[in-house]
Write an enzyme that holds these catalytic residues in place. Structure first.
Site, short mmCIF file in Angstrom:
data_model
loop_
_atom_site.label_atom_id
_atom_site.label_comp_id
_atom_site.label_asym_id
_atom_site.label_seq_id
_atom_site.Cartn_x
_atom_site.Cartn_y
_atom_site.Cartn_z
CG ASP A 1 -2.03 -0.98 1.14
OD1 ASP A 1 -2.38 -1.34 0.00
OD2 ASP A 1 -2.55 -1.40 2.20
CE LYS B 1 -6.92 0.61 -1.27
NZ LYS B 1 -6.85 -0.23 -0.08
CG MET C 1 -7.82 6.83 7.81
SD MET C 1 -8.76 5.59 6.92
CE MET C 1 -9.33 4.54 8.25
#
Ligand code: SAH
Length: 483
Positions: A254, A276, A389
């Protein structure tokens, strides 16, 4: 200057000692150290000690070594295959060395390299596998350092695996033609299902897997390891993760996984970034799932690297489900999750006696509805809350928690790039938290920790969050300016 290796003055060999006598002369620590070392073998220890110190006596009692409790005499060495002069006294050591030489027995004198016929190595013992490190007496500290490093590199179950291999050697030689087929069998044995089963402590499964390998010509089945890469600092990777990386055919990683960790992979491993991240062409979760299944079906050993711990906000649940459905073997290797790294950077006790005894991992993205999620209630009852996040929802998180009854004065710690050298730490209160959303200067991942336990952190190296409270878009320009 050429870099051709210089010649060794001492050449390593492995001496057969099963049932043979190793004689050690001495009463104290030097004798005990040698006894411990040689005691790792199946040699019969004969310890000549007229006045053994307590440590040595205990060792003798526990190991079943033969104790000759008499003043040293040359006859005590008779029949031994190796002799250690470990008396701590030069004159006596010299006598032992001279006697051994008369009897033509190789002798080692502790700390007297000039008297030694042979040196003992620093030893990494995974019997029947042994790794001996020698420095010709030049650097015992160096040897111990190397020993530690090599020890960490090797699976604790390597010995069991080697023993299993030995039990299959005859069958492999009988059933498989010499050359490629046999080599492939052993490769799959040491890197495939049998090795993994031994590693997991499942010896009978390992045996069955090896039989399957031996009898089928089918290509080895693939295996996916979902591996936590840790928060960013490469040395926060686990030893198991490191080992798997060194064995991987393919590494799928990732965006948040540090380059340095990916670089630890086997040199010719294929590296696939699926991260991402803005700007990089990235894959959807469905595409990643399909990729893992495909690699597994091709028989690849895949390391699926995820930042932090793979089971924390890593969508591992979906990946494991498709692998299960496809019948592809996988395992999970935990990692240091961002909340732990951030807490460590802040010296922040996540649980604090009398203050906080539970902890919540959340994203804060579930606060949109009308009802308060359970974790908010936990926060109010004193849990420490780690928000992943959470930068873009900082105001929402703070507002809803205050609305629900958590004091605006509740302590908050924020760490950008936890565990990395460019980490930044901020402290403040719940009332200050909304300012985080406008912080365009924070470009790395951000961890927010909320709760009374945060008050136990070390604020010496953190900046106040409130400094940026009302500055909106001009923050970047004023970065680093203190109030
Ligand atoms: N599986 C990961 C979390 C992935 S979600 C883990 O266990 O850590 C991504 C979020 O993790 C980021 O938005 C940020 O909140 C947090 N994060 C990951 N690495 C971080 C780091 N080095 N410092 C601060 N937060 C980090």
């Amino acid at each position: 200057m050429s870099h051709a290796p210089s010649k060794l003055n001492a050449f390593p060999v492995f001496v057969r000692v099963e049932g043979a006598v190793a004689a050690i002369v001495g009463n104290g620590e030097e004798a005990l150290a040698k006894a411990r070392l040689i005691g790792q073998s199946s040699a019969v220890l004969r310890i000549i000690a007229d006045d053994a110190e307590p440590g040595l006596l205990t060792f003798i009692a526990q190991s079943g070594a033969v104790h000759i409790e008499a003043a040293y005499d040359g006859v005590h060495l008779e029949g031994a295959v190796m002799v250690f002069a470990a008396t701590g006294t030069e004159a006596l050591d010299r006598r032992v060395v001279a006697d051994a030489r008369l009897l033509r027995i190789p002798v080692n004198a502790v700390d007297r390299p000039e008297l030694c016929d042979f040196f003992t190595p620093a030893l990494v013992n995974r019997a029947p596998v042994a790794i001996a490190i020698g420095t010709e007496g030049a650097g015992p500290v160096l040897a111990q350092m190397l020993r530690g490093r090599i020890d960490r590199m090797l699976s604790p179950s390597l010995g069991a695996l080697a023993a299993l291999a030995a039990s299959f050697r005859g069958a492999a030689e009988k059933l498989l033609p010499k050359g490629n087929a046999r080599r492939r069998f052993w490769n799959d044995f040491f890197a495939g299902a049998p090795a993994r089963a031994v590693e997991a402590g499942q010896l009978s499964q390992a045996h069955d897997a090896a039989v399957d390998l031996l009898l089928s010509n089918a290509p080895a089945l693939g295996h996916i390891a979902l591996v936590g890469a840790g928060p960013g600092a490469e040395d926060l990777l686990t030893l198991r993760a490191h080992r798997l990386l060194m064995e991987a055919d393919v590494i799928v990683y990732d965006a948040l996984v540090p380059e340095a960790v990916v670089a630890m992979g086997r040199r010719d491993a294929e590296r696939l970034a699926v991260g991402k991240r803005k700007g990089c062409h990235s894959k959807s979760q469905a595409e990643i799932n399909a990729l893992l299944v495909e690699l597994g079906r091709e028989g690849k050993r895949v390391v699926r690297l995820k930042s932090g711990d793979p089971l924390v906000f890593g969508r591992a649940g979906e990946e494991m489900a498709v692998l299960r459905d496809a019948g592809i073997a996988y395992e999970v290797v935990p990692g240091v999750t961002a909340a732990f790294a951030a807490a460590a950077d802040f010296e922040l006790p996540l649980t604090l006696r009398g203050v906080s005894s539970s902890m919540v991992f959340t994203t804060g993205h579930d606060l949109k509805g009308n009802s308060l999620p359970d974790w908010a209630k936990l926060a109010i009852s004193g849990a420490t809350v780690a928000v992943y996040m959470g930068r873009s929802v900082a105001a929402e998180v703070a507002g809803r928690l205050i609305e629900a009854g958590l004091s605006p004065d509740t302590a908050v710690a924020v760490v950008e790039n936890a565990s990395l050298r460019n980490r930044r730490r901020f402290h403040g209160t719940l009332a200050d938290l909304p300012s985080l959303e406008a912080r365009v200067d924070l470009t790395g991942p951000v961890m927010t920790i909320i709760g009374d336990a945060v008050a136990g952190a070390n604020f010496e190296r953190s900046e106040p969050l409130a400094a940026h409270k009302h500055e909106g878009a001009s923050i970047a320009a004023t970065e680093g300016v203190q109030p």
